[in-house]
Design an enzyme around this catalytic site. Structure first.
Site, PDB file in Angstrom:
ATOM      1  N   ARG A  74       0.832  -1.042  -0.008  1.00  0.00           N
ATOM      2  CA  ARG A  74      -0.122   0.040  -0.074  1.00  0.00           C
ATOM      3  C   ARG A  74       0.961   1.137   0.077  1.00  0.00           C
ATOM      4  O   ARG A  74       0.388   2.144  -0.361  1.00  0.00           O
ATOM      5  CB  ARG A  74      -1.056   0.195   1.163  1.00  0.00           C
ATOM      6  CG  ARG A  74      -1.839   1.158   1.249  1.00  0.00           C
ATOM      7  CD  ARG A  74      -3.213   1.012   1.977  1.00  0.00           C
ATOM      8  NE  ARG A  74      -3.132   0.233   3.074  1.00  0.00           N
ATOM      9  CZ  ARG A  74      -2.426   0.608   4.209  1.00  0.00           C
ATOM     10  NH1 ARG A  74      -2.015   1.760   4.293  1.00  0.00           N
ATOM     11  NH2 ARG A  74      -2.362  -0.126   5.271  1.00  0.00           N
ATOM     12  N   TYR A 127     -18.114  14.033 -16.702  1.00  0.00           N
ATOM     13  CA  TYR A 127     -18.350  12.632 -16.549  1.00  0.00           C
ATOM     14  C   TYR A 127     -19.484  12.457 -15.510  1.00  0.00           C
ATOM     15  O   TYR A 127     -19.365  13.344 -14.276  1.00  0.00           O
ATOM     16  CB  TYR A 127     -17.239  11.814 -16.270  1.00  0.00           C
ATOM     17  CG  TYR A 127     -17.325  10.362 -15.921  1.00  0.00           C
ATOM     18  CD1 TYR A 127     -18.122   9.525 -16.791  1.00  0.00           C
ATOM     19  CD2 TYR A 127     -17.106   9.896 -14.658  1.00  0.00           C
ATOM     20  CE1 TYR A 127     -18.139   8.201 -16.712  1.00  0.00           C
ATOM     21  CE2 TYR A 127     -17.546   8.471 -14.397  1.00  0.00           C
ATOM     22  CZ  TYR A 127     -18.175   7.878 -15.369  1.00  0.00           C
ATOM     23  OH  TYR A 127     -18.395   6.518 -15.138  1.00  0.00           O
ATOM     24  N   ASP A 192      -9.239  17.121 -16.750  1.00  0.00           N
ATOM     25  CA  ASP A 192      -9.608  15.825 -17.050  1.00  0.00           C
ATOM     26  C   ASP A 192      -9.284  15.411 -18.542  1.00  0.00           C
ATOM     27  O   ASP A 192      -9.821  16.152 -19.347  1.00  0.00           O
ATOM     28  CB  ASP A 192     -11.169  15.375 -16.758  1.00  0.00           C
ATOM     29  CG  ASP A 192     -11.151  14.005 -16.719  1.00  0.00           C
ATOM     30  OD1 ASP A 192     -10.787  13.168 -17.676  1.00  0.00           O
ATOM     31  OD2 ASP A 192     -12.035  13.196 -15.814  1.00  0.00           O
ATOM     32  N   LYS A 217      -9.734   3.988 -20.065  1.00  0.00           N
ATOM     33  CA  LYS A 217     -10.333   4.266 -21.498  1.00  0.00           C
ATOM     34  C   LYS A 217      -9.096   4.194 -22.454  1.00  0.00           C
ATOM     35  O   LYS A 217      -8.540   3.152 -22.673  1.00  0.00           O
ATOM     36  CB  LYS A 217     -10.993   5.787 -21.478  1.00  0.00           C
ATOM     37  CG  LYS A 217     -11.863   6.067 -20.156  1.00  0.00           C
ATOM     38  CD  LYS A 217     -13.153   5.109 -20.315  1.00  0.00           C
ATOM     39  CE  LYS A 217     -13.988   5.307 -18.837  1.00  0.00           C
ATOM     40  NZ  LYS A 217     -14.126   6.665 -18.517  1.00  0.00           N
TER      41      LYS A 217
HETATM   42  C1  LIG Z   1     -14.678   6.967 -17.444  1.00  0.00           C
HETATM   43  C2  LIG Z   1     -14.380   8.474 -16.706  1.00  0.00           C
HETATM   44  C3  LIG Z   1     -14.047   8.775 -15.368  1.00  0.00           C
HETATM   45  C4  LIG Z   1     -14.249   7.672 -14.547  1.00  0.00           C
HETATM   46  O1  LIG Z   1     -13.159   6.798 -14.557  1.00  0.00           O
HETATM   47  P1  LIG Z   1     -13.217   5.211 -13.973  1.00  0.00           P
HETATM   48  O2  LIG Z   1     -12.040   4.541 -14.327  1.00  0.00           O
HETATM   49  O3  LIG Z   1     -14.396   4.605 -14.654  1.00  0.00           O
HETATM   50  O4  LIG Z   1     -13.518   5.375 -12.587  1.00  0.00           O
HETATM   51  C5  LIG Z   1     -13.694  10.005 -15.263  1.00  0.00           C
HETATM   52  N1  LIG Z   1     -13.561  11.157 -16.282  1.00  0.00           N
HETATM   53  C6  LIG Z   1     -14.070  10.725 -17.376  1.00  0.00           C
HETATM   54  C7  LIG Z   1     -13.829  11.708 -18.366  1.00  0.00           C
HETATM   55  C8  LIG Z   1     -14.292   9.642 -17.699  1.00  0.00           C
HETATM   56  O5  LIG Z   1     -14.755   9.137 -19.024  1.00  0.00           O
END
Ligand SMILES: *Cc1c(COP(=O)(O)O)cnc(C)c1O
Length: 407
Positions: A74, A127, A192, A217
């Site tokens: 951790r 998101y 983001d 993603k």
């Molecule tokens: C999917 C997504 C998230 C969240 O990510 P997870 O890996 O699903 O927790 C945050 N920001 C954007 C733009 C996303 O597409």
């Protein structure tokens, strides 16, 4: 020098991004004597003397990037460290900190941000999960929502962070990062960058203080990894690691290894997926019942100028609205054969989903309406299939839906 106490191997200076993507986080391969980086799955580590182990534990718990002893998983993992160094190099950041998911990364950022101020300013759309986490104030940090143009009027001396997504999920709205940074003044801006990836956009170069990814993603790219990562300066990274040690939202070493393995092909994948997306977006308005197409730079001349200034291309995700509303959108997701009806994005296979029902279901209906997240809106993430096959599939699904509606 042991693997776990290795010095930074992430920074690769003066090279092109494609070269950095191949070599970042593995420049010690020759001296270490491997070609593929090893995976360390240890949950704990044999200790040296207690005094030294205690000092390492102290350092890591207070947010040090590494220490002479790893002590416990951790606190530190060398495989995760490699991915973090590679991602930091790609984003042009001092450091990066990886988490169990994108939402774990957002959560850790908001918890750390409580040290920097008493509220967050956030720009919609975001998101759905991020919107919900902020709106619910589950983490005890109030949010003030602002359009990009209003940020300068809303930030105060006690604003912890300005949060924005560009291109935004799900309507691909682009925000001028440099202008937002200027509006935020001394308040750090977090971008983001999940949709653009560092291949197409490096927000730190435009003045942002922090960059966040859902690594699930495009960074993962193959639909088999869940993860999140934040790239920023060393001081903020230490604050994030402190939260990570305390709360335990760790990226698994296998996830980090897969993400690091995928880094060399990220540019190839994103550019190929983007070329196909561009071709589909161009043809989409010719189909019956397609009301509007959302893609970075399409909205107006101003957004095209922003894309030209801060991105190396519009990316591989687009959205479109059907005049037949929810029923038409539902029919299209049920008629596609090659595209997979599924949430998420950035995978090698193309995905289609209905934001209002799924990714943005948790968002207040009034907010959805204000940001064009309508019943007829569908979001497509373009994969690596041949453009003609994808076009045929989308076209048959949309045409059949339109002719059914006419009949
Ligand atoms: C999917 C997504 C998230 C969240 O990510 P997870 O890996 O699903 O927790 C945050 N920001 C954007 C733009 C996303 O597409």
């Amino acid at each position: 020098m042991s693997e776990r106490s290795s010095q930074s191997v992430g920074a690769v200076h003066g090279l092109h991004a494609d070269t950095v993507a191949v070599h970042a986080g593995r420049q010690d391969a020759r001296t270490a004597g491997w070609h593929a980086p090893p995976i360390d799955l240890s949950s704990t580590y044999p200790l040296g003397d207690l005094t030294g182990a205690g000092a390492s534990l102290d350092a890591l718990a207070h947010g040090a990037a590494r220490a002479p002893e790893a002590v416990y998983a951790r606190l530190f993992n060398p495989t995760v460290d490699r991915f973090e160094q590679a991602l930091a190099a790609m984003e042009g950041a001092e450091e990066a900190v990886a988490f169990a998911s994108g939402m774990a990364a957002v959560t850790a950022t908001l918890l750390a941000a409580r040290q920097w101020g008493d509220h967050v300013v956030a720009v919609r759309p975001l998101y759905g999960g991020t919107d919900h986490l902020l709106a619910s104030q589950m983490l005890g940090l109030p949010v003030r929502w602002a359009d990009p143009e209003a940020v300068a009027d809303v930030v105060t001396k006690t604003t912890a962070l300005v949060m924005v997504e560009t291109p935004a999920n799900p309507t691909l709205r682009v925000v001028d990062i440099a202008a937002l940074v200027q509006a935020a003044g001394s308040v750090p801006v977090l971008v983001d960058n999940t949709f653009a990836t560092p291949v197409l956009q490096r927000p730190l170069a435009h003045g942002a203080a922090m960059v966040l990814h859902s690594a699930t993603k495009f960074l993962g790219g193959h639909g088999d990894v869940v993860g999140g990562v934040v790239a920023c300066d060393a001081a903020r990274a230490a604050a994030l690691r402190q939260v990570r040690v305390a709360t335990g939202a760790l990226m698994h070493p296998l996830a980090a290894w897969l993400l690091h393995r995928g880094m060399p092909t990220l540019g190839l994948r994103v550019r190929a997926q983007q070329a196909t997306a561009r071709a589909l977006v161009e043809r989409l308005p010719t189909l019956p019942g397609v009301d509007a197409v959302y893609y970075p730079g399409l909205a107006d001349r101003a957004s095209a100028a922003v894309v030209a200034r801060q991105m190396d291309g519009p990316g591989a995700v687009f959205a479109f609205a059907l005049s037949g509303g929810f029923e038409a959108a539902r029919a299209v997701t049920e008629r596609v054969r090659l595209l997979t009806p599924a949430v998420s994005l950035g995978s090698v296979d193309s995905l289609i989903q209905h934001p209002a029902s799924l990714t943005h279901r948790v968002v207040d209906p009034e907010v959805r309406a204000a940001h064009a997240i309508s019943g007829g809106l569908l979001r497509v993430s373009v994969g690596l299939e041949h453009v003609d096959d994808l076009w045929r599939d989308l076209a048959q699904a949309i045409e059949a839906t339109a002719s059914k509606a006419r009949a």
